[in-house]
Design a protein around this motif. Structure first.
Motif, mmCIF file in Angstrom:
data_model
loop_
_atom_site.group_PDB
_atom_site.id
_atom_site.type_symbol
_atom_site.label_atom_id
_atom_site.label_comp_id
_atom_site.label_asym_id
_atom_site.label_seq_id
_atom_site.Cartn_x
_atom_site.Cartn_y
_atom_site.Cartn_z
ATOM 1 N N ASP A 91 -1.275 -1.866 -9.782
ATOM 2 C CA ASP A 91 -1.725 -0.919 -8.759
ATOM 3 C C ASP A 91 -2.567 -1.599 -7.683
ATOM 4 O OD1 ASP A 91 -0.444 0.911 -10.320
ATOM 5 O OD2 ASP A 91 -2.271 1.744 -11.193
ATOM 6 N N GLY A 92 -2.120 -2.758 -7.261
ATOM 7 C CA GLY A 92 -2.854 -3.486 -6.228
ATOM 8 C C GLY A 92 -2.008 -3.709 -4.992
ATOM 9 N N LEU A 144 0.847 -1.211 0.000
ATOM 10 C CA LEU A 144 0.000 0.000 0.000
ATOM 11 C C LEU A 144 0.874 1.251 0.000
ATOM 12 C CD1 LEU A 144 -2.841 1.333 0.329
ATOM 13 C CD2 LEU A 144 -2.485 1.192 2.799
ATOM 14 N N GLN A 145 1.915 1.213 0.800
ATOM 15 C CA GLN A 145 2.825 2.362 0.874
ATOM 16 C C GLN A 145 3.429 2.675 -0.492
ATOM 17 O OE1 GLN A 145 6.556 1.756 2.962
ATOM 18 N NE2 GLN A 145 6.520 3.842 3.759
ATOM 19 N N GLY A 146 3.832 1.609 -1.205
ATOM 20 C CA GLY A 146 4.414 1.825 -2.533
ATOM 21 C C GLY A 146 3.442 2.510 -3.469
ATOM 22 N N LEU A 147 2.185 2.124 -3.397
ATOM 23 C CA LEU A 147 1.179 2.718 -4.298
ATOM 24 C C LEU A 147 0.891 4.173 -3.937
ATOM 25 C CD1 LEU A 147 -1.375 -0.254 -4.527
ATOM 26 C CD2 LEU A 147 0.464 0.320 -6.126
ATOM 27 N N VAL A 148 0.688 4.424 -2.652
ATOM 28 C CA VAL A 148 0.245 5.780 -2.284
ATOM 29 C C VAL A 148 1.395 6.787 -2.312
ATOM 30 C CG1 VAL A 148 -1.590 4.812 -0.864
ATOM 31 C CG2 VAL A 148 0.520 5.538 0.224
ATOM 32 N N LYS A 186 -6.258 -0.142 -6.910
ATOM 33 C CA LYS A 186 -7.259 -0.669 -7.837
ATOM 34 C C LYS A 186 -7.805 -2.026 -7.385
ATOM 35 C CE LYS A 186 -5.564 1.680 -11.954
ATOM 36 N NZ LYS A 186 -4.789 1.531 -13.190
ATOM 37 N N GLY A 187 -7.107 -2.684 -6.491
ATOM 38 C CA GLY A 187 -7.580 -3.987 -6.045
ATOM 39 C C GLY A 187 -6.492 -4.722 -5.299
ATOM 40 N N ILE A 202 7.622 -1.191 -5.758
ATOM 41 C CA ILE A 202 6.228 -1.104 -6.215
ATOM 42 C C ILE A 202 5.941 0.304 -6.741
ATOM 43 C CG2 ILE A 202 3.837 -1.121 -5.395
ATOM 44 C CD1 ILE A 202 4.754 -3.450 -3.501
ATOM 45 N N ALA A 203 6.429 1.292 -6.021
ATOM 46 C CA ALA A 203 6.216 2.673 -6.481
ATOM 47 C C ALA A 203 6.809 2.880 -7.875
ATOM 48 C CB ALA A 203 6.841 3.647 -5.485
ATOM 49 N N ASN A 204 7.956 2.275 -8.111
ATOM 50 C CA ASN A 204 8.646 2.477 -9.401
ATOM 51 C C ASN A 204 8.336 1.385 -10.419
ATOM 52 O OD1 ASN A 204 9.790 4.752 -8.361
ATOM 53 N ND2 ASN A 204 11.810 3.864 -8.003
ATOM 54 N N ARG A 205 7.416 0.496 -10.086
ATOM 55 C CA ARG A 205 7.030 -0.614 -10.981
ATOM 56 C C ARG A 205 8.260 -1.438 -11.393
ATOM 57 N NH1 ARG A 205 3.506 3.617 -12.847
ATOM 58 N NH2 ARG A 205 1.338 3.097 -12.380
#
Lengths: 542, 187
Positions: free
Chosen positions: A145-146, A64-68, A121-122, A217-220
């Motif tokens: 984005d999950g 979650l942290q990576g996404l937000v 997104k999920g 995750i933030a940087n894919r």
């Protein structure tokens, strides 16, 4: 005459106006900076890091942290006082005090998911029985984005109204590790950013500590856990293939697996492709740190010893370097500032997370010096870097070190299992491409590469203090070195592991004779350059 | 004349005890075998052994006439590395060649000079066959050049023959407790 006076008057008036304008402009920039308060959320991920224990909660929050945090600093995770990185709370406190970071605490996952719903997104379900599926799910999280969840967390996610993006529970049961990451490569590689790879190794078995996953995750980024040991068969081949796909000087974040390969095999393979290794897998909050900017006009200024009017004495000069001191080391532990001490600096923070460096620079006492590390712009083994990339690596390191106001550099090369020494060719290249450094230190355990050029010494550690050494044993070691190296001055470059704090080193030095003298590292290198009693020697050829 | 009656169980017990003693005696004199390093029982050893960063093992082979081959096995990134020391109990001085690499016996990892390192050894055994002494001579590389090491190792087997203790001192070490390496017999 009048016209000249008038002209001069106009110049003075213009200059005054310009100066006033600059002052106003400066204060506006400053005021604007001060007004930029960052509001964020903090949550605890403290737990036991067991795959069947607290990891599901921890992994979900880190994903979650990576996404937000992908587009701003919104979520900071607190790892507890027993975590590998002891500076997590201290950095947040620093940001609060000096970088206008205001935070509120959230305790529950549902509250966090509700607050940050628009970034998610999920969810992606991993298989708790297959570690590699967890690693793979981090890659999927960045792309889709999950958040990542264990099967037991699915009901909660459904109740909160999130949709399932992928379900890997049971999917990889018939595959081995290589096949799983080959599957990941086939499905995800083209959608990944390729700015960095994440080696999600570290502790294995029933544990996983994916602190760095938020950044990936933030940087894919693409995540993997493949053996880099040349004896690792298909895993090694696939790891090599992944590395070969990266542009030279890209990053590999994370750390090698303690169960399948070694630090040395991992860095050797990365260096072979001129990739930059930045540990560890436990490194927390990097997706947050990168958003904390330096104040306008901020320049890094480090402490330097007084190098003027140095006089060489017939002493045994001792200087200390602590490895990994700033992240997982003894910076916050007893004794710092009481004796001259050099701390290894993770130079990539200059671009990736400069405020972390600012934190350490702001706390440094006059006895705390910094030394650039390690081998290149990141952790790289110079002997393993292809010849054509080595000058670039050294120039990149030279640039970073200059920006950080450092003038000493450290190298460690374990690409050859039999020696930590360097051939003359590599030593000469350091001296050539890093011209502003007053000296270099090589090794980890002691090594025997010594050279000098124009008063700039290239030295090796003479002593390594492991975590278990008693004071009495260490004193006997130092006295033995003094006996085996009878010329004075004698220079002992002393490597301290992150486990030992400065106070422990001071206790050791109380037990040696008056012939020993502790000096700052830059003074040490200068003195060694003035009176090089070491013998010039390089790696023996086979 | 008193008649002594010897029961069969007594004979069996005597035989058993004799066999055990003989076995212990044979074991006590047998340095040959694989010896696994016991880090907890050892003390004042090289730093890398102490911290567990280097694993250590001995393999000793004997020809039964005093000649012994002592393999020192240490772990490296590339796997186990072997240095073989040849000795001849009460015989002439022997010479061994170690491959290039570090001497982990030294806390500070001093290395012997050159790609191949010559070690000379003189081994002496007295009447006690569960112990012997070795004097070693070799040269190590230090930052100021080289240093000639004279090392004395005392090998001592435990009465049951299952523990080997090597007590080591060297001329470079000043006023220090000797290093004590303890090994347990392995397979």
């Amino acid at each position: 005459m009048k016209s000249v006076t008038s002209f001069m008057g106009r110049i003075i008036t213009f200059s005054l106006l310009a100066a006033i304008g600059l002052l106003i402009s400066g204060s506006q920039v400053s005021a604007k900076y001060k007004e930029k308060t960052i509001h964020c959320t903090a949550m605890s991920v403290e737990g036991n890091w067991e795959i069947n224990g607290d990891l599901p909660r921890e992994a979900l929050l880190i994903s979650l942290q990576g996404l937000v945090n992908r587009t701003g600093p919104r979520l900071y995770l607190l790892y507890g006082s027993d975590y590998d990185y002891g500076n997590v709370q201290a950095l947040l406190d620093y940001y609060h005090a000096d970088h206008h970071v205001e935070y509120t605490m959230i305790k529950s996952i549902p509250d966090a998911l509700a607050k940050f719903r628009k970034y998610v997104k999920g969810y992606i379900v991993y298989d708790q029985k297959i570690r590699d599926s967890i690693v793979l799910s981090f890659t999927a999280a960045g792309i889709m984005d999950g958040v990542v969840v264990a099967p037991d967390q699915v009901p909660m996610m459904k109740k909160l109204g999130f949709k399932e993006l992928a379900n890997y529970d049971g999917k990889f049961e018939s595959m081995d590790t290589t096949q799983i990451y080959q599957w990941a490569y086939d499905h995800f590689w083209n959608k990944c950013s390729h700015k960095e790879l994440i080696y999600m190794g570290g502790v294995e078995g029933k544990y996983m500590k994916p602190g760095i996953a938020d950044l990936g995750i933030a940087n894919r980024a693409f995540f993997f856990d493949l053996s880099t040991d040349p004896r690792g068969g298909t895993q090694y081949k696939l790891a090599s293939m992944l590395y070969s796909k990266m542009k030279p000087f890209s990053f590999i974040f994370g750390w090698h697996s303690y169960m399948k390969d070694t630090e040395h095999s991992s860095v050797t393979l990365a260096s072979h492709y001129a990739l930059r290794v930045e540990g560890l897998n436990t490194n927390p909050n990097m997706s947050f740190h990168r958003w904390i900017k330096l104040p306008p006009g901020y320049k890094f200024r480090s402490h330097h010893g007084d190098l003027k009017n140095l006089k060489v004495e017939n002493k045994i000069y001792v200087s200390f370097i602590q490895s990994d001191g700033l992240g997982i080391g003894a910076w916050l532990r007893p004794g710092r500032g009481q004796i001259p001490y050099a701390w290894e600096v993770n130079m990539y923070w200059y671009n990736y997370a400069p405020a972390i460096l600012q934190y350490y620079y702001s706390q440094a006492t006059p006895n705390d010096e910094f030394i650039g590390t390690l081998g290149g712009p990141s952790y790289m083994y110079p002997k393993a870097i292809p010849d054509k990339y080595r000058p670039t690596a050294f120039k990149m390191a030279a640039r970073l070190i200059k920006d950080l106001d450092i003038n000493m550099f450290e190298i460690f090369d374990a690409s050859d299992s039999l020696t930590r020494d360097l051939p003359k060719k590599v030593v000469d290249e350091y001296l050539k491409y890093m011209p502003n450094e007053i000296g270099f230190v090589n090794g980890y355990g002691p090594a025997h590469t010594f050279a000098i050029e124009d008063g700039r010494p290239f030295m090796s550690f003479d002593y390594y203090l492991p975590p278990t050494r008693t004071i009495k044993e260490a004193d006997a070691d130092l006295e033995e070195l003094a006996k085996m190296n009878p010329k004075r001055p004698y220079f002992i470059c002393f490597h301290v592991r992150e486990y030992t704090d400065v106070k422990g080193v001071m206790d050791i030095m109380k037990g040696v004779g008056p012939e020993f003298k502790i000096v700052p590292l830059d003074v040490f290198l200068k003195l060694a350059g003035m009176a090089p009693t070491f013998k010039t020697q390089y790696q023996f050829t086979r | 004349m008193k008649k002594y009656v010897v029961h069969s169980w007594t004979i069996a017990a005597v035989l058993l005890i004799s066999a055990t003693l003989l076995s212990c005696s044979a074991n006590a004199q047998s340095f040959a075998g694989t010896w696994k390093y016991d880090n907890k029982a050892s003390k004042n050893v090289g730093a890398f052994f102490e911290s567990g960063e280097i694993r250590y093992m001995l393999k000793i082979a004997s020809d039964g006439n005093g000649k012994m081959k002592i393999d020192h096995l240490t772990t490296t990134e590339a796997g186990w590395k072997t240095k073989t020391l040849n000795i001849d109990l009460n015989g002439p001085e022997t010479s061994s060649t170690y491959p290039r690499g570090d001497f982990y016996l030294f806390s500070f990892e001093a290395v012997a000079i050159g790609p191949d390192q010559t070690i000379t050894a003189k081994a002496v055994q007295g009447s006690n066959k569960s112990e012997f002494d070795v004097n070693l001579h070799y040269t190590v590389l230090v930052s100021q050049g080289t240093y000639d090491i004279v090392e004395h190792d005392h090998y001592q087997l435990s009465p049951d023959g299952n523990t080997l203790t090597v007590t080591s001192t060297r001329n470079s070490r000043v006023e220090d407790e000797p290093a004590v390496y303890v090994f347990q017999r392995g397979n």
